[in-house]
Design a protein around this motif. Sequence first.
Motif, PDB file in Angstrom:
ATOM      1  N   LEU A  48     -21.667  26.410 -16.399  1.00 27.83           N
ATOM      2  CA  LEU A  48     -22.535  25.647 -15.510  1.00 27.83           C
ATOM      3  C   LEU A  48     -23.748  25.108 -16.273  1.00 27.83           C
ATOM      4  CD1 LEU A  48     -22.790  24.869 -12.512  1.00 27.83           C
ATOM      5  CD2 LEU A  48     -24.169  26.922 -12.177  1.00 27.83           C
TER       6      LEU A  48
ATOM      7  N   SER B 194     -24.512  21.116 -16.903  1.00 30.16           N
ATOM      8  CA  SER B 194     -25.723  20.561 -16.285  1.00 30.16           C
ATOM      9  C   SER B 194     -26.454  19.611 -17.225  1.00 30.16           C
ATOM     10  CB  SER B 194     -26.658  21.695 -15.862  1.00 30.16           C
ATOM     11  OG  SER B 194     -27.157  22.392 -17.005  1.00 30.16           O
TER      12      SER B 194
ATOM     13  N   PHE C 193     -23.869  18.564  -9.427  1.00 30.97           N
ATOM     14  CA  PHE C 193     -23.822  20.026  -9.328  1.00 30.97           C
ATOM     15  C   PHE C 193     -22.495  20.520  -8.764  1.00 30.97           C
ATOM     16  CE2 PHE C 193     -24.392  23.950  -6.902  1.00 30.97           C
ATOM     17  CZ  PHE C 193     -24.848  24.791  -7.907  1.00 30.97           C
TER      18      PHE C 193
ATOM     19  N   GLN D  58     -20.110  23.058 -10.603  1.00 29.09           N
ATOM     20  CA  GLN D  58     -19.876  24.368  -9.996  1.00 29.09           C
ATOM     21  C   GLN D  58     -18.374  24.662  -9.877  1.00 29.09           C
ATOM     22  OE1 GLN D  58     -21.697  26.807  -9.505  1.00 29.09           O
ATOM     23  NE2 GLN D  58     -21.403  27.878  -7.561  1.00 29.09           N
TER      24      GLN D  58
END
Length: 376
Positions: A271, A275, A282, A286
């Motif tokens: 993650l 990012s 997101f 995720q």
Amino acid sequence: MPAATHPADPAARPLPAELTVIIPCFNEAANVAPMVERLEAALRGVAWEAVFVDDNSPDGTAERVREIAARDPRVRALRRVGRRGLASAVTEGALSSSAPLIAVIDGDLQHDETILPAMLEAVRGGAEVAVGSRHAEGGEAATGFSAGRARVSGLGARLSAMLLPTPVGDPMSGFFLMRRELFEAILPRLSNRGFKILVDLLLSAGRPLRVAEVPYRFRPRLAGESKLDATVLLEFLGLLMDKSLGGWLPWRFVAFAGVGAVGILVHLAVLGLLSGIPGIGFAAAQWTATFVAMTVNFLLNNRITYRDLRLRGARLARGLLLFYLGCGIGAAANVGVAGLLLQEGVAGWGLAGAAGALLTVVWNYAISSTLVWRSR
């Protein structure tokens, strides 16, 4: 090697075996005939039989045993399909025997079968267990060990010494002899998993046992490959933990939870990596991190937690799909339970999240044990 006697002639039948030698094996076809020849030479004057417990070896180990068994009624093959592991192999071999005494010896010829008569005399003389010891005076381990195996064995021996009620110089030995009656008395308390069944026996006996250690020189392997690796040590640590906690918390569940903790770290790492990539939202990051973490968890569980039920080939792909499905349901339950506790004011964020996470671990473990890695 003597030919099989005719069963119709009672006078020609071989004597009932006093000693059953149990030989757990996997991919040891090249060592079967030499093992039988060595037992024949070492056990002259003893009524013995050999049970090769083969975990469905692809190299034809069971077939080689049967070829010899067709000529020698003292030799038997016990082929197991869908089951793996030295401890359970020893148990099945012992339960297949009617002899009053059983011995366990590795199928790789590294144990010195010439000390079997001395081990036999020790038990006849009052010892409850005779252990072939590399560390007793006169024994030697260095010649048959790689540096890695020596470190694993040494660490295991030191950890075992902290828990064993009976001082034993070589508790990691897989070479021992005992009465079958005693083995069967201890059997219900055995974990029956892993590669170090002697430690399991000594810890599960419920009392100190009279142990005689017979020194021997550990030989180099001549054929085949060693099965000892880092996961064996992890299994062994799980066994010690299981016994030290009295069995109330299964070591397989602890291993599963430990792998889950690794999965959390993998999830966070992926993650964090995603990012920093422009254009990835997101939600996408995720989901990607979730699938990567689940895949890592599945592979680690297949290698460590369910080593004895390890999936391969088409079963591996099917198991992965079931694992994705089960973990997906577990994740949904996590969110639902945590949200309900929070909404009803039963718990704050931290406690609600912990309750949801605990439910997920238990659910995923149950699904994994009953559907993904179920005993076959």
